[in-house]
Design an enzyme around this catalytic site. Structure first.
Site, PDB file in Angstrom:
ATOM      1  N   GLU A 119      31.398 -21.805  33.222  1.00 20.94           N
ATOM      2  CA  GLU A 119      32.341 -21.147  32.310  1.00 20.94           C
ATOM      3  C   GLU A 119      33.677 -21.857  32.441  1.00 20.94           C
ATOM      4  OE1 GLU A 119      33.158 -16.951  33.002  1.00 20.94           O
ATOM      5  OE2 GLU A 119      34.051 -16.786  31.000  1.00 20.94           O
ATOM      6  N   CYS A 139      32.619 -14.237  30.256  1.00 19.89           N
ATOM      7  CA  CYS A 139      33.480 -13.482  29.345  1.00 19.89           C
ATOM      8  C   CYS A 139      34.021 -14.323  28.203  1.00 19.89           C
ATOM      9  CB  CYS A 139      34.646 -12.880  30.118  1.00 19.89           C
ATOM     10  SG  CYS A 139      34.164 -11.583  31.248  1.00 19.89           S
ATOM     11  N   ASN A 181      27.003 -11.463  26.479  1.00 22.61           N
ATOM     12  CA  ASN A 181      27.224 -11.712  27.908  1.00 22.61           C
ATOM     13  C   ASN A 181      27.042 -10.402  28.680  1.00 22.61           C
ATOM     14  OD1 ASN A 181      28.059 -13.038  30.331  1.00 22.61           O
ATOM     15  ND2 ASN A 181      30.098 -12.187  30.037  1.00 22.61           N
ATOM     16  N   GLU A 182      28.154  -9.792  29.065  1.00 20.85           N
ATOM     17  CA  GLU A 182      28.045  -8.553  29.859  1.00 20.85           C
ATOM     18  C   GLU A 182      28.192  -7.342  28.956  1.00 20.85           C
ATOM     19  OE1 GLU A 182      30.988  -8.836  32.948  1.00 20.85           O
ATOM     20  OE2 GLU A 182      29.543  -9.679  34.351  1.00 20.85           O
TER      21      GLU A 182
HETATM   22  O1  AHR Z   1      32.186 -15.241  36.542  1.00 26.46           O
HETATM   23  C1  AHR Z   1      33.376 -14.640  36.166  1.00 26.46           C
HETATM   24  C2  AHR Z   1      33.156 -13.492  35.185  1.00 26.46           C
HETATM   25  O2  AHR Z   1      32.426 -12.481  35.787  1.00 26.46           O
HETATM   26  C3  AHR Z   1      32.343 -13.820  33.975  1.00 26.46           C
HETATM   27  O3  AHR Z   1      33.100 -14.388  32.982  1.00 26.46           O
HETATM   28  C4  AHR Z   1      31.845 -12.494  33.539  1.00 26.46           C
HETATM   29  O4  AHR Z   1      30.622 -12.574  32.846  1.00 26.46           O
HETATM   30  C5  AHR Z   1      31.781 -11.708  34.809  1.00 26.46           C
HETATM   31  O5  AHR Z   1      32.442 -10.501  34.693  1.00 26.46           O
END
Ligand code: AHR
Length: 717
Positions: A58, A279, A410-411
């Site tokens: 990321e 994120c 993602n989350e």
């Molecule tokens: O890895 C850091 C963050 O942790 C990522 O962006 C997210 O998916 C998670 O909350």
């Protein structure tokens, strides 16, 4: 709705027996034997997923721009909100002005550019870029400079690109544009040679945007050099996309990646690479989300976006953190190919970060998002005659990238996700039935995230289709020790698990050996259950010293150096010593774990201080898993001792007549569980290899305190 049938781990009987005994229920006959590890060599279990250990990338902590992406100029297109950020005026006795207009921009995606109006040049009038906290160059290396330019310069004038060291001394230059007349024009070829690479403009005019390129050879090594672009005659020069790359990048690709950082990834031999997050996929709001189509084509055509980590959720905010998308989806697919791993893109599902703006795309407006997902598959795999396959070919890769999996969101969590996700699933499976889809299960698996997590699993159990479910855990080391059995009871008929983001968060969020060893203990459970757990990846991957929004991280770097944390070595050791067939393995111990032997529990993070500490669960005397590497013909025994003292164990290989006497032992440990790697001691905690001899199929071995040990030996069946 159809409910899932149940099937548990066939090795569960043995695994659970080990846990029960270690809780103090068993008595072993030999008084000298505290612990026994029994491996059923003749009873091969499940195949271990070949994708079990991969990477998560990321653009957080300056992982892409200023990090893996080898571009040395920061704010190369003047698109930061502070449009001259990282730039400064250079005026060597001249007169003139500098502006950042938008009228007549190179294109609508790149609306700002720099205008130099030079009334009197003096000894040069222009600008300098200080890179990402300095430009690091090496003596004797070539650097590729390119700019988009237009304008008019008086006869005899030049546009020069000069590297200057921290004292202002020129250490290399290239003439990008020369205005010639009279005699000089007649000696054009000589002039070109003398001036390295040059774009000649006899009448002093470049009427439309033109790419000017050159090579600068650095005569010195400098960590804080700057790039100066200056005009030596009166006139007007417009500049955009001012770019400087080392000629030597990973695999020497143009628009490439920093060789040392990419090499650290290659050294791990990952099986997949998740990208672009995290994120960042979601964005602070929908406008800020990662849109893969912005990340392909000519870099001048890629719009810049605010990095979502400008507003760090925790840690340091970074108001000047942007995404150029220079490391975009083409470069990503190419990196996967160069690393020999599977790509795993994660795409936005019509939802922005649910912790932030919570913006949602209405269901009846989701079609463009679904189309983006379909188009990405075409970009990766489509024939060159398809719209997106043709774009890939135009970028230099007519062959498909063989994309096989894709993440939807993602989350994300809650009903809002489960209203949107099935729409993607249906459309993708209809067009690409073989593509494996990865489904979110929220930001955590227990604690305050438990309800969200349970809702997701209730959906999967009651008919929501899912191939692979993405579970995330950023928890203290103790949690990882207590959760090594987490997947022992996972239903084998259900969706596969992707432990898609995990890391042990020790005191002060430091990358300690303690954290790494607890991850290793947990990962023995991933291998043991890899008929249910298909994939896993530590997160985040990179952190640039001094620019950290999130710690701990796998790899730390600055502009010139990089090192792996202890967790990096844990990941690399598991990846490089992944058996392809698991063998039933039981750890039995006469002793329960003394409280003093357990790793010190980290002090709670500030946001967790109010909660009462949960009672610790009993831990095994050692964590172990074994399997076979059929290619090498090796038996691989992975043993983790997370405790503060050496633990000896009898290792019994059952169902095998003979073993070769030589055992390779690869051990990751250090003097203290608090030890970390640093720029000054980058390999303080790193694997060391030794060999020892054994006399038969049972041998005693001492496992150091706070250690991960991989034993490799050959058996003769
Ligand atoms: O890895 C850091 C963050 O942790 C990522 O962006 C997210 O998916 C998670 O909350």
């Amino acid at each position: 709705m159809k409910k899932l049938p149940m099937k548990l781990n066939p090795n569960l009987r043995l695994a659970l027996a080990g846990v029960a005994l270690t809780a103090g229920a068993a008595t072993l006959s030999a008084a000298s034997i505290g612990t026994r590890i029994t491996i059923e060599v003749a009873e091969p279990g499940h195949a271990v997923s070949p994708l079990l250990h991969g990477l998560f990338f990321e653009d957080i902590n300056y992982a892409a721009d200023g990090g893996l992406y080898a571009e040395l100029v920061q704010n190369r297109s003047f698109e930061h909100a502070e449009s001259l950020y990282a730039w400064s005026l250079v005026n060597r006795g001249g007169e003139g002005g500098l502006d950042v207009p938008t009228a007549g921009a190179i294109n609508a995606k790149n609306p700002h550019y720099l205008r130099l109006d030079i009334a009197k040049p003096g000894k040069g009038f222009g600008i300098a870029n200080s890179g990402f906290g300095g430009i690091a160059v090496k003596q004797g290396e070539n650097y590729l400079i390119s700019v988009r330019a237009r304008g008019k310069l008086a006869e005899g004038g030049q546009l020069r690109a000069v590297l200057e060291d921290e004292t202002g001394r020129p250490i290399g230059e290239s003439v990008l544009w020369g205005v010639l007349g009279g005699e000089k024009l007649a000696k054009l070829e000589d002039y070109k040679k003398q001036n390295n690479l040059v774009s000649i403009s006899p009448n002093g005019v470049i009427s439309d945007w033109k790419k000017l390129e050159g090579i600068i050879k650095s005569s010195a090594t400098a960590t804080h050099a700057r790039l100066v672009v200056l005009a030596t005659a009166a006139g007007r020069v417009d500049l955009d996309v001012v770019s400087l790359f080392p000629e030597h990048t990973f695999k020497d690709r143009r628009n490439g990646l920093r060789a040392d950082l990419a090499q650290l990834l290659a050294d791990m031999k990952p099986s997949f690479l998740r990208f672009p997050g995290g994120c960042i996929v979601e964005g602070m709001d929908l406008a800020n989300r990662y849109q893969w189509k912005d990340s392909i084509g000519d870099i001048a055509e890629r719009p810049q976006n605010r990095n979502r980590w400008q507003d760090a959720i925790r840690g340091q905010t970074a108001p000047q953190y942007y995404q150029t998308y220079g490391l975009g989806f083409f470069e990503y697919f190419q990196l996967c190919e160069d690393l020999g791993c599977e790509p795993m893109p994660i795409l936005n599902c019509g939802m922005a970060c649910q912790f932030q703006s919570k913006q949602l795309v209405p269901l009846d407006q989701l079609e463009p998002f679904v189309q983006d997902a379909l188009d990405l598959v075409e970009f990766a795999n489509g024939d060159v005659t398809t719209t997106w396959g043709a774009k890939r070919a135009a970028m230099g890769h007519p062959a498909p990238f063989n994309l096989k999996m894709l993440g939807i969101g993602n989350e994300q969590w809650g009903e809002q996700y489960f209203e949107r996700y099935p729409i993607f699933y249906k459309a993708l499976k209809a067009k690409y039935p073989d593509i494996r889809l990865i489904t979110g299960a929220g930001p955590g698996v227990d604690g305050p995230e438990l309800d969200r997590f349970k809702l997701a699993w209730d959906k999967f159990k009651s008919g929501t289709p899912a191939d692979v479910v993405d579970e995330h855990y950023y928890r203290p080391p103790q949690w990882f020790l207590e959760n090594a059995t987490r997947y022992d009871a996972q239903n084998r008929y259900g969706p596969k698990i992707f432990a898609g983001e995990f890391a042990a968060h020790d005191r002060g969020k430091r990358n300690t050996l303690r954290a790494a060893i607890s991850e290793a203990a947990f990962m023995t459970g991933l291998v043991r259950n890899s008929d249910a757990v298909a994939m896993s990846s530590y997160a985040p991957l990179f952190a640039k010293a001094g620019a950290v929004q999130w710690a701990p991280d796998l790899i730390w770097f600055d502009n010139t150096h990089a090192y792996g944390s202890p967790s990096y070595y844990v990941q690399a050791l598991f990846t490089k010593n992944r058996p392809d067939v698991a063998l039933p393995t039981v750890v039995e111990s006469a002793d329960s774990v003394p409280a003093s032997g357990a790793p010190a529990a980290p002090s709670p993070a500030a946001d967790e201080k109010a909660k009462p500490a949960p009672a610790p669960k009993p831990l095994p005397a050692l964590y172990a898993v074994a399997g076979r590497d059929s290619t090498a013909g090796d038996l691989i025994i992975t043993v983790v001792n997370p405790f503060a003292e050496v633990r000896e164990a009898d290792v019994a290989l059952r169902g095998v007549a003979r073993v070769t006497p030589d055992v390779r032992a690869i051990v990751l440990t250090s003097a203290s569980a608090d030890d970390e790697n640093t720029f000054d001691a980058p390999r303080k905690v790193a694997p060391r290899e030794t060999t020892f001899k054994i006399a038969g199929t049972t041998f005693t071995h001492a496992f150091p305190a706070n250690s991960l040990t991989i034993l490799r030996l050959k058996v003769r069946d």
